[in-house]
Structure formats: structure tokens, C-alpha cells
Design a protein around this motif. Structure first.
Motif, PDB file in Angstrom:
ATOM      1  N   ASP A  69       0.802  -1.236   0.000  1.00  0.00           N
ATOM      2  CA  ASP A  69       0.000   0.000   0.000  1.00  0.00           C
ATOM      3  C   ASP A  69       0.832   1.282   0.000  1.00  0.00           C
ATOM      4  OD1 ASP A  69       1.060  -0.140   2.531  1.00  0.00           O
ATOM      5  OD2 ASP A  69      -0.872  -0.175   3.589  1.00  0.00           O
ATOM      6  N   ALA A  70       2.146   1.176  -0.278  1.00  0.00           N
ATOM      7  CA  ALA A  70       3.033   2.353  -0.317  1.00  0.00           C
ATOM      8  C   ALA A  70       3.051   3.107   1.009  1.00  0.00           C
ATOM      9  CB  ALA A  70       2.652   3.292  -1.460  1.00  0.00           C
ATOM     10  N   SER A  71       2.866   2.381   2.109  1.00  0.00           N
ATOM     11  CA  SER A  71       2.880   3.019   3.425  1.00  0.00           C
ATOM     12  C   SER A  71       4.286   2.975   4.016  1.00  0.00           C
ATOM     13  CB  SER A  71       1.895   2.312   4.367  1.00  0.00           C
ATOM     14  OG  SER A  71       2.297   0.971   4.589  1.00  0.00           O
ATOM     15  N   PRO A  72       4.589   3.877   4.951  1.00  0.00           N
ATOM     16  CA  PRO A  72       5.909   3.878   5.585  1.00  0.00           C
ATOM     17  C   PRO A  72       6.104   2.650   6.468  1.00  0.00           C
ATOM     18  CG  PRO A  72       4.473   5.507   6.606  1.00  0.00           C
ATOM     19  CD  PRO A  72       3.738   4.985   5.427  1.00  0.00           C
ATOM     20  N   VAL A  73       7.349   2.311   6.719  1.00  0.00           N
ATOM     21  CA  VAL A  73       7.689   1.121   7.501  1.00  0.00           C
ATOM     22  C   VAL A  73       8.120   1.551   8.894  1.00  0.00           C
ATOM     23  CG1 VAL A  73       9.125  -0.950   7.625  1.00  0.00           C
ATOM     24  CG2 VAL A  73       8.428  -0.049   5.388  1.00  0.00           C
ATOM     25  N   PRO A  74       7.351   1.219   9.934  1.00  0.00           N
ATOM     26  CA  PRO A  74       7.743   1.579  11.294  1.00  0.00           C
ATOM     27  C   PRO A  74       8.897   0.694  11.775  1.00  0.00           C
ATOM     28  CG  PRO A  74       5.799   0.205  11.341  1.00  0.00           C
ATOM     29  CD  PRO A  74       6.081   0.464   9.894  1.00  0.00           C
ATOM     30  N   TYR A  75       9.446   1.041  12.912  1.00  0.00           N
ATOM     31  CA  TYR A  75      10.546   0.236  13.438  1.00  0.00           C
ATOM     32  C   TYR A  75      10.060  -1.123  13.914  1.00  0.00           C
ATOM     33  CZ  TYR A  75      14.501  -1.337  16.211  1.00  0.00           C
ATOM     34  OH  TYR A  75      15.532  -2.087  16.715  1.00  0.00           O
ATOM     35  N   ASP A  76       9.002  -1.144  14.713  1.00  0.00           N
ATOM     36  CA  ASP A  76       8.520  -2.387  15.312  1.00  0.00           C
ATOM     37  C   ASP A  76       7.508  -3.095  14.420  1.00  0.00           C
ATOM     38  OD1 ASP A  76       9.953  -2.403  17.850  1.00  0.00           O
ATOM     39  OD2 ASP A  76       8.747  -0.643  18.379  1.00  0.00           O
ATOM     40  N   GLY A  77       7.147  -4.306  14.823  1.00  0.00           N
ATOM     41  CA  GLY A  77       6.140  -5.070  14.097  1.00  0.00           C
ATOM     42  C   GLY A  77       6.745  -6.189  13.270  1.00  0.00           C
ATOM     43  N   TRP A 125       4.741  10.769   1.941  1.00  0.00           N
ATOM     44  CA  TRP A 125       4.330  10.917   3.339  1.00  0.00           C
ATOM     45  C   TRP A 125       4.729  12.272   3.907  1.00  0.00           C
ATOM     46  CZ3 TRP A 125       8.160   6.504   3.555  1.00  0.00           C
ATOM     47  CH2 TRP A 125       7.666   5.396   2.845  1.00  0.00           C
ATOM     48  N   THR A 126       3.851  12.797   4.764  1.00  0.00           N
ATOM     49  CA  THR A 126       4.186  14.011   5.498  1.00  0.00           C
ATOM     50  C   THR A 126       5.238  13.675   6.552  1.00  0.00           C
ATOM     51  OG1 THR A 126       2.513  13.663   7.197  1.00  0.00           O
ATOM     52  CG2 THR A 126       1.829  14.858   5.205  1.00  0.00           C
ATOM     53  N   ARG A 127       5.810  14.711   7.112  1.00  0.00           N
ATOM     54  CA  ARG A 127       6.786  14.475   8.180  1.00  0.00           C
ATOM     55  C   ARG A 127       6.121  13.751   9.357  1.00  0.00           C
ATOM     56  NH1 ARG A 127       9.067  19.653  10.819  1.00  0.00           N
ATOM     57  NH2 ARG A 127       9.682  20.177   8.696  1.00  0.00           N
ATOM     58  N   ALA A 128       4.876  14.126   9.660  1.00  0.00           N
ATOM     59  CA  ALA A 128       4.161  13.496  10.779  1.00  0.00           C
ATOM     60  C   ALA A 128       3.896  12.017  10.526  1.00  0.00           C
ATOM     61  CB  ALA A 128       2.850  14.230  11.034  1.00  0.00           C
ATOM     62  N   GLU A 129       3.751  11.641   9.259  1.00  0.00           N
ATOM     63  CA  GLU A 129       3.494  10.234   8.913  1.00  0.00           C
ATOM     64  C   GLU A 129       4.763   9.399   8.858  1.00  0.00           C
ATOM     65  OE1 GLU A 129      -0.407  10.717   5.993  1.00  0.00           O
ATOM     66  OE2 GLU A 129       1.601  11.107   5.195  1.00  0.00           O
ATOM     67  N   THR A 130       5.919  10.044   8.919  1.00  0.00           N
ATOM     68  CA  THR A 130       7.195   9.353   8.763  1.00  0.00           C
ATOM     69  C   THR A 130       7.607   8.712  10.083  1.00  0.00           C
ATOM     70  OG1 THR A 130       7.843  10.929   7.044  1.00  0.00           O
ATOM     71  CG2 THR A 130       9.604   9.668   8.084  1.00  0.00           C
ATOM     72  N   PRO A 131       8.049   7.454  10.066  1.00  0.00           N
ATOM     73  CA  PRO A 131       8.442   6.780  11.307  1.00  0.00           C
ATOM     74  C   PRO A 131       9.648   7.446  11.964  1.00  0.00           C
ATOM     75  CG  PRO A 131       8.207   5.214   9.484  1.00  0.00           C
ATOM     76  CD  PRO A 131       8.166   6.581   8.887  1.00  0.00           C
ATOM     77  N   VAL A 132       9.864   7.104  13.217  1.00  0.00           N
ATOM     78  CA  VAL A 132      10.995   7.603  13.996  1.00  0.00           C
ATOM     79  C   VAL A 132      11.775   6.401  14.518  1.00  0.00           C
ATOM     80  CG1 VAL A 132      11.696   8.923  16.029  1.00  0.00           C
ATOM     81  CG2 VAL A 132       9.738   9.688  14.654  1.00  0.00           C
TER      82      VAL A 132
END
Length: 456
Positions: free
Chosen positions: A46-54, A144-151
Motif C-alpha cells: 500500500d506504499a505506506s511507511p515502515v515503522p521500526y517495530d512489528g 508521506w508528510t513528516r508526521a506520517e514518517t516513522p521515527v
């Protein structure tokens, strides 16, 4: 960004900071090149960002790469944040927004760095496919916006995240949404470093233009061909820029150290703890007078870590880092290394490159640096188009690589790795301009096709 080092050897005087840089000098036959590139991961479904966990996160990606490669994990506070090949010297690290970086091993030829890249990308694709993760070949996250970007869970990034808005408007975009390719190169003496520094600083905007590849932000054109380069112009004026003082008479290790000492620190690392000292002076740490850490004195690792938080267009550590280019596909990445090795590692080529740039004024260098993020090859310097200067620089680089005469198994010398740039210069169209044409044409005003077409 390189991983932070640990060396508790105390530093007793400013002269030792100069000696630390000078210790990087190498004889010509020991010169190597190290190619680094970052890439933005995304979920292919779905072209979504990849978080650290999961189960399909960055941590899972690192774990999979560790099993597949056998490289040793780098752990911070119980979290894997990278991998290292202790034998060859390569490493994988995470940028603040999850950008996945290969810091290549020091290698002798462009052919070797191309093989290293191919092997890394094959492994990353193998592990990524199992997790439904792909990697973009763009110099900035396009959607993605900055807010949508993982940390990512790295302490130094938390400190930098808090500090960046105090010194510039776009520092957080630099951290979380951009990707670069750079090559690290050796020098044999202080005079050799100075000449390479001046040539590469002057030509860094030319490289920015040639490798421009970040025209999209927040799902639409951002008005620039290299938005990544524009972002650096409003990140932190204390630690970025074209270093005009490098062209002053008498420039050398000492002048660079004095500039570095004037750049505020981010942190001091003691053991596994990062102490936030953002804005403090390294001079105070050197004197044992740092208010945040009374009695602490500077160590070798403090200086090495501080040196890694300086972000000029060309950075000096125990080698020189070419920092002006957006990342791109595999041939783009390898061409960046070929371009700079050709210019800087052959005596005649270095002389010719200096002849090309030595007449430019500081004002002209600054102006082209301001212009290339938007205009790329259409910018001008000293009455010439950047495209024409790039053509000359490319010819010099080609001659330098030909003189090196490193032949691969197919009988090619290193010049064939510049074919990517030959096409850009001959057509006058950067990767960014081609992408914009597709956005307004076959992509029908959407950046989503980039997640299918601009991938490794």
C-alpha cells in the motif's frame, strides 16, 4: 550517518585534534573508496511507511538481513539499529526516518564497489520481499508528510530532533525525509587534502545538478529538481555550506579544526548513554568546563563523534566525504563514486579539475549552490552553464579513470561506470526532470507509480 564510536583515550590539547585528522593520510597505493547510500523503505502492498517495530518493520528487516548476511548486529538500548561486517569494514545503519543505509567497505576499484552494491541490493530485496518491503530510488520521500514518517529508536536522533528547529526551518525534513549517496576518499598529505577539498567543494554543486533526483514532496512536485539539496540550505548554518574559508591562503587541518570547534555540539556519549549538550562548545569539553557534565574532559571518541555531526558540502574526517548528491538507482550510485574517483585520484585529472574551477570567486560558488537545487544543469557559473561545466568535469573524470587502468573481467575499464552521466549531459535532462515528465504524463498527476517504478 556512521555509527558512533567509543574510544575513551583522553585528549589533552587542541593539537591532538589536528593529529587525529592527519592520521588519515595514506600513501597513494593504499587509497580506497567507500560508497554510502540511503534508501527509503516502504510497504509494497500500500506504499505506506515502515515503522521500526512489528512483524514487517525495520527491526524485522534488520534481523532478516543479519541472518542472511552473517553480519554482527549493532545494539542500542536493546534495539538493533544496524549491522557491521567486522572483517571487511562495511556497515548497515538507520537514518532517523528509517532510511536504510549501506556504508560500503573501503575498496580499491569502482568495479568492486559496483559488485558490493549488487550483492547488498540482492540481499535487501530477498529479505524485503519476504516482509513486503521495497526501497525507493529517490532523494526524498515523495508521499508521506513528516508526521506520517516513522521515527527510529536512536538517542542521538532524539537530541538532534529537539535541536534542529532552533537553528533552521528544514532540519527535520533533512533528517526524516531525504536520502543521499556519497563517496569517501583518501588523501596522502595535507597539501593533497587541501587541493582535493577545494576542487570538490567547487564542483559539489555540479554534482548536485547531475544527480538531481528529488522533485516530489507530500505527493506533488515541490518546485525543485533537488529538494534534498535545497533542504540543506535551511538546516543549520553553523555546520553546513560551501566552506569559503577552505579557499583562504594557509587553509589546512588546523583551519578545519578551528571551524569544527566553533560548531556547537549535539551530545556527549559516555558508555551507552547520550548526554544532551546541544548548543554547547567542544572547547569547553576540551577544557573540562562543560556546564552540563562538570569535570568531564574530551576523549578521542568525543572528537570523532563531533566530526560526524558536521555537515558541509564536503566533510573532512580521516578522509574526505562528497556530500552533494541525491540517491538514485544502482547505476546512479556507482556513477557518483566513479565521477569523484576519476576527478580526484589521478594527478593529471586533479590538476585539470583545479584549472577548471580555480578562477571562480566565493560569490560565484555560493550563487551556483543557491541555484542548482531548482535549475540543476540550467544554472550558470562564471558565465557558463552548469551543463557545460559538467561536460568538462565528466571528460576530466573519464580521463582520470582511464589513467587508473583498472580492468574488470569483461575487459572494461572504470570509465563505463560514467555512461549514466554521459546520457544526462548529452540530453541535458536530469533524472528529476524525467520523473516530472512522467508525473504530468503517464502517471496522471500521482506519485504512487514511483512506488512501482522508482525502486531497487
Amino acid at each position: 550517518m556512521a555509527r558512533d564510536v567509543s574510544d575513551a583515550t583522553p585528549i589533552g590539547a587542541r593539537s591532538e585534534l589536528i593529529e587525529w585528522i592527519a592520521a588519515g593520510e595514506k600513501p597513494r597505493d593504499a587509497w580506497r573508496l567507500g560508497t554510502e547510500h540511503e534508501k527509503v523503505p516502504f510497504h509494497t502492498a500500500d506504499a505506506s511507511p515502515v515503522p521500526y517495530d512489528g512483524k514487517t518493520g525495520i527491526r524485522a528487516l534488520l534481523d532478516g538481513m543479519q541472518r542472511a548476511s552473517g553480519w554482527e548486529p549493532i545494539i542500542e538500548n536493546g534495539n538493533p539499529i544496524g549491522l557491521v561486517d567486522e572483517k571487511a569494514g562495511g556497515a548497515i545503519s538507520l537514518e532517523p526516518g528509517g532510511q536504510y543505509e549501506l556504508s560500503g567497505a573501503p575498496l580499491r576499484t569502482i568495479h568492486e564497489t559496483a559488485r558490493e552494491l549488487d550483492e547488498h541490493l540482492a540481499l535487501a530485496k530477498q529479505v524485503g520481499d519476504e516482509l513486503g518491503i521495497g526501497f525507493l530510488t529517490l532523494g526524498m520521500s515523495p508521499l508521506w508528510t513528516r508526521a506520517e514518517t516513522p521515527v527510529m529508536p536512536k538517542a542521538r536522533y532524539r537530541i538532534m530532533t529537539n535541536y534542529m528547529p532552533k537553528v533552521g526551518k528544514l532540519g527535520l525534513d533533512m533528517m526524516y525525509r531525504t536520502s543521499t549517496v556519497q563517496v569517501n576518499l583518501d588523501f596522502e598529505s595535507e597539501a593533497d587534502m587541501v587541493k582535493k577539498m577545494r576542487v570538490s567543494l567547487a564542483l559539489q554543486p555540479i554534482a548536485t545538478a547531475l544527480f538531481a533526483n528529488s522533485p516530489f514532496t507530500d505527493g506533488k512536485p515541490n518546485g525543485f529538481l533537488s529538494m534534498r539539496s535545497e533542504i540543506w540550505r535551511d538546516t543549520d548554518p553553523h555546520r553546513t555550506g560551501m566552506m569559503a574559508f577552505a579557499f583562504d591562503e594557509g587553509f589546512g587541518y588546523e583551519a578545519y579544526v578551528d571551524w569544527a570547534l566553533n560548531v556547537p555540539m549535539y551530545f556527549v556519549k559516555r558508555g551507552d548513554t547520550y548526554h544532551d549538550v546541544a548548543g554547547a562548545s567542544f572547547r569547553d569539553l576540551l577544557a573540562g568546563k562543560l556546564a552540563q557534565l562538570p569535570g568531564e574532559r574530551a576523549t578521542q571518541s568525543d572528537w570523532a563523534n563531533h566530526a560526524s555531526t558536521l555537515f558541509p558540502e564536503v566533510r573532512l574526517k580521516r578522509y574526505l566525504e562528497m556530500r552533494g548528491a541525491d540517491v538514485g538507482g544502482p547505476t546512479h550510485v556507482v556513477a557518483l563514486s566513479a565521477f569523484w574517483v576519476g576527478l580526484l585520484y589521478d594527478r593529471a585529472a586533479l590538476d585539470a579539475a583545479w584549472d577548471l574551477v580555480k578562477g571562480w570567486t566565493a560569490e560565484e560558488r555560493e550563487q551556483v549552490r543557491r541555484d542548482v537545487p531548482k535549475l540543476a544543469l540550467g544554472a550558470t557559473i562564471a558565465g557558463r552553464s552548469v551543463r557545460d561545466v559538467a561536460r568538462d568535469a565528466l571528460a576530466i573524470a573519464k580521463a582520470g579513470l582511464k589513467s587508473r587502468a583498472f580492468i574488470d573481467a569483461s575487459g572494461h575499464d572504470e570509465t563505463h561506470h560514467l555512461a549514466y552521466l554521459d546520457e544526462i549531459v548529452s540530453s541535458g535532462r536530469t533524472s528529476a526532470e524525467r520523473l516530472l515528465e512522467r508525473f504530468h504524463g503517464e502517471w496522471k498527476g500521482s506519485v504512487l507509480p514511483a512506488f512501482r517504478e522508482c525502486v531497487y
